[in-house]
Design an enzyme around this catalytic site. Sequence first.
Site: not given
Ligand code: AMP
Length: 111
Positions: A30-31, A85, A91-92, A98, A100
């Site tokens: 995760d970024i 999420n 929180g999505q 995906h 986590h």
């Molecule tokens: P959600 O809030 O469950 O939709 O999770 C989305 C997740 O994607 C968040 O934890 C972000 O930090 C992660 N995210 C968004 N863009 C990227 C990216 N380019 N590379 C890695 N993780 C990402």
Amino acid sequence: MDNCIFCKIIKKEIPSKKLYEDDEMIAFWDINPQAPHHFLVVPKKHVASVAALEEADDKLAGKILRLGARLAKENNVGDFRVVFNNGPLAGQEVFHMHMHILGGRRLGSFA
Ligand code: AMP
Ligand code: ZN
């Protein structure tokens, strides 16, 4: 899906710190990590959310869980939390389903 950030990662149009890939799944760190270890497991098929899964996706839904557990072990995450999420209030932010996996510290209780 044209404007989906995870589809772009899958198509290598956006870089990611990848830990795993096969023909059905990709996993990357995760970024914006919320724990010392925080990675995402993402089906290559664009499914918007857990709520959008269909019966035909049952195998995929099982695979994502087993793969997450395996990658957690291979990366020495230790105990971990699994989070999906579903929907904005939950929180999505990325509407490509995906999972986590979070670990590496004591995780508080929910909510
Ligand atoms: P959600 O809030 O469950 O939709 O999770 C989305 C997740 O994607 C968040 O934890 C972000 O930090 C992660 N995210 C968004 N863009 C990227 C990216 N380019 N590379 C890695 N993780 C990402
Ligand atoms: Zn997508």
